[in-house]
Design an enzyme around this catalytic site. Structure first.
Site, PDB file in Angstrom:
ATOM      1  N   LYS A  89     -93.382  27.856 -61.758  1.00  0.00           N
ATOM      2  CA  LYS A  89     -92.176  27.319 -62.397  1.00  0.00           C
ATOM      3  C   LYS A  89     -90.890  27.819 -61.721  1.00  0.00           C
ATOM      4  CE  LYS A  89     -94.273  26.693 -66.954  1.00  0.00           C
ATOM      5  NZ  LYS A  89     -94.077  26.941 -68.390  1.00  0.00           N
ATOM      6  N   TYR A 101     -94.243  17.003 -70.511  1.00  0.00           N
ATOM      7  CA  TYR A 101     -94.302  17.822 -71.730  1.00  0.00           C
ATOM      8  C   TYR A 101     -94.177  16.983 -73.002  1.00  0.00           C
ATOM      9  CZ  TYR A 101     -94.259  22.171 -69.070  1.00  0.00           C
ATOM     10  OH  TYR A 101     -94.604  23.220 -68.245  1.00  0.00           O
ATOM     11  N   ASN A 117     -91.806  31.468 -68.287  1.00  0.00           N
ATOM     12  CA  ASN A 117     -93.076  32.197 -68.190  1.00  0.00           C
ATOM     13  C   ASN A 117     -93.825  32.001 -66.867  1.00  0.00           C
ATOM     14  OD1 ASN A 117     -93.864  29.607 -68.726  1.00  0.00           O
ATOM     15  ND2 ASN A 117     -95.263  30.098 -70.385  1.00  0.00           N
ATOM     16  N   HIS A 132     -97.440  27.402 -65.282  1.00  0.00           N
ATOM     17  CA  HIS A 132     -98.102  26.533 -66.254  1.00  0.00           C
ATOM     18  C   HIS A 132     -99.592  26.514 -65.946  1.00  0.00           C
ATOM     19  CE1 HIS A 132     -99.147  23.021 -68.647  1.00  0.00           C
ATOM     20  NE2 HIS A 132     -99.797  22.563 -67.589  1.00  0.00           N
ATOM     21  N   GLU A 165    -103.471  16.171 -65.696  1.00  0.00           N
ATOM     22  CA  GLU A 165    -102.263  16.806 -65.153  1.00  0.00           C
ATOM     23  C   GLU A 165    -102.295  16.844 -63.623  1.00  0.00           C
ATOM     24  OE1 GLU A 165    -101.815  20.555 -67.144  1.00  0.00           O
ATOM     25  OE2 GLU A 165    -101.235  19.610 -69.037  1.00  0.00           O
TER      26      GLU A 165
HETATM   27  P1  CMP Z   1     -96.632  25.905 -70.478  1.00  0.00           P
HETATM   28  O1  CMP Z   1     -97.960  26.527 -70.209  1.00  0.00           O
HETATM   29  O2  CMP Z   1     -95.961  25.239 -69.327  1.00  0.00           O
HETATM   30  O3  CMP Z   1     -96.758  24.859 -71.677  1.00  0.00           O
HETATM   31  C1  CMP Z   1     -95.694  24.551 -72.529  1.00  0.00           C
HETATM   32  C2  CMP Z   1     -94.490  25.430 -72.297  1.00  0.00           C
HETATM   33  O4  CMP Z   1     -93.581  25.448 -73.363  1.00  0.00           O
HETATM   34  C3  CMP Z   1     -94.956  26.868 -72.177  1.00  0.00           C
HETATM   35  O5  CMP Z   1     -95.654  27.055 -70.983  1.00  0.00           O
HETATM   36  C4  CMP Z   1     -93.629  27.598 -72.324  1.00  0.00           C
HETATM   37  O6  CMP Z   1     -92.854  27.551 -71.139  1.00  0.00           O
HETATM   38  C5  CMP Z   1     -92.981  26.731 -73.389  1.00  0.00           C
HETATM   39  N1  CMP Z   1     -93.190  27.280 -74.726  1.00  0.00           N
HETATM   40  C6  CMP Z   1     -94.323  27.231 -75.445  1.00  0.00           C
HETATM   41  N2  CMP Z   1     -94.153  27.795 -76.659  1.00  0.00           N
HETATM   42  C7  CMP Z   1     -92.859  28.202 -76.691  1.00  0.00           C
HETATM   43  C8  CMP Z   1     -92.072  28.829 -77.673  1.00  0.00           C
HETATM   44  N3  CMP Z   1     -92.572  29.178 -78.864  1.00  0.00           N
HETATM   45  N4  CMP Z   1     -90.793  29.089 -77.374  1.00  0.00           N
HETATM   46  C9  CMP Z   1     -90.280  28.739 -76.182  1.00  0.00           C
HETATM   47  N5  CMP Z   1     -90.989  28.117 -75.193  1.00  0.00           N
HETATM   48  C10 CMP Z   1     -92.269  27.859 -75.453  1.00  0.00           C
END
Ligand code: CMP
Length: 137
Positions: free
Chosen positions: A9, A49, A112, A115, A126
């Site tokens: 990311k 998303y 984070n 993904h 995906e």
């Molecule tokens: P990802 O694995 O890309 O899938 C969905 C994304 O949404 C996740 O990683 C985070 O980047 C984001 N995400 C999921 N839950 C939360 C949350 N509670 N608060 C903020 N961001 C979130």
């Protein structure tokens, strides 16, 4: 053989840790079937998303995912979905196990670092979202 989608990311690319993350993935036995460096458009991020549309973090997630280049990576391995999820750790780095990608490189639950597909079906879908068949070796 299973396929799963990794996205390195924008926060991880900005920190220049993409090489370290790819090395962890290779060391864990994954084969890189496809890789590209792109900046997502708003409509691509919204579509990818879509499942999270309406959740409190959706708009911020779309903004973050379009804030700079990211690196979608198509991975293949036996048990790829679960093994990759174990490698990256929990969504929230505070809860991620020691030595996982998110423990090492993620800033927060929102930013984070990577993904990972959450099911075998989503892994296929995906990978196909980002890669045409001719782009997969
Ligand atoms: P990802 O694995 O890309 O899938 C969905 C994304 O949404 C996740 O990683 C985070 O980047 C984001 N995400 C999921 N839950 C939360 C949350 N509670 N608060 C903020 N961001 C979130």
């Amino acid at each position: 053989m299973e396929r799963t989608l990794c996205i390195i990311k924008p926060d991880a690319v900005k920190k220049k840790v993409q090489g370290k993350i790819l090395q962890m993935i290779l060391d864990a036995g994954f084969e890189i079937k496809g890789i590209k460096y792109i900046t997502l458009t708003k409509s691509q991020a919204q579509k990818f998303y879509e499942i999270h549309r309406g959740k409190p973090f959706y708009e911020d997630l779309v903004e973050y995912m379009t804030s700079g280049p990211c690196i979608p990576v198509a991975l293949e391995k036996e048990n790829a979905v679960n093994d990759y999820r174990a490698l990256i750790g929990s969504t929230d780095p505070a809860e991620a196990a020691e030595g996982t990608v998110r423990k090492l490189f993620a800033e927060s639950k929102s930013y984070n670092a990577v993904h990972g597909s959450d099911s075998v079906e989503n892994g296929i879908n995906e990978v196909n979202f980002f890669f045409a068949e001719y782009e997969l070796i």
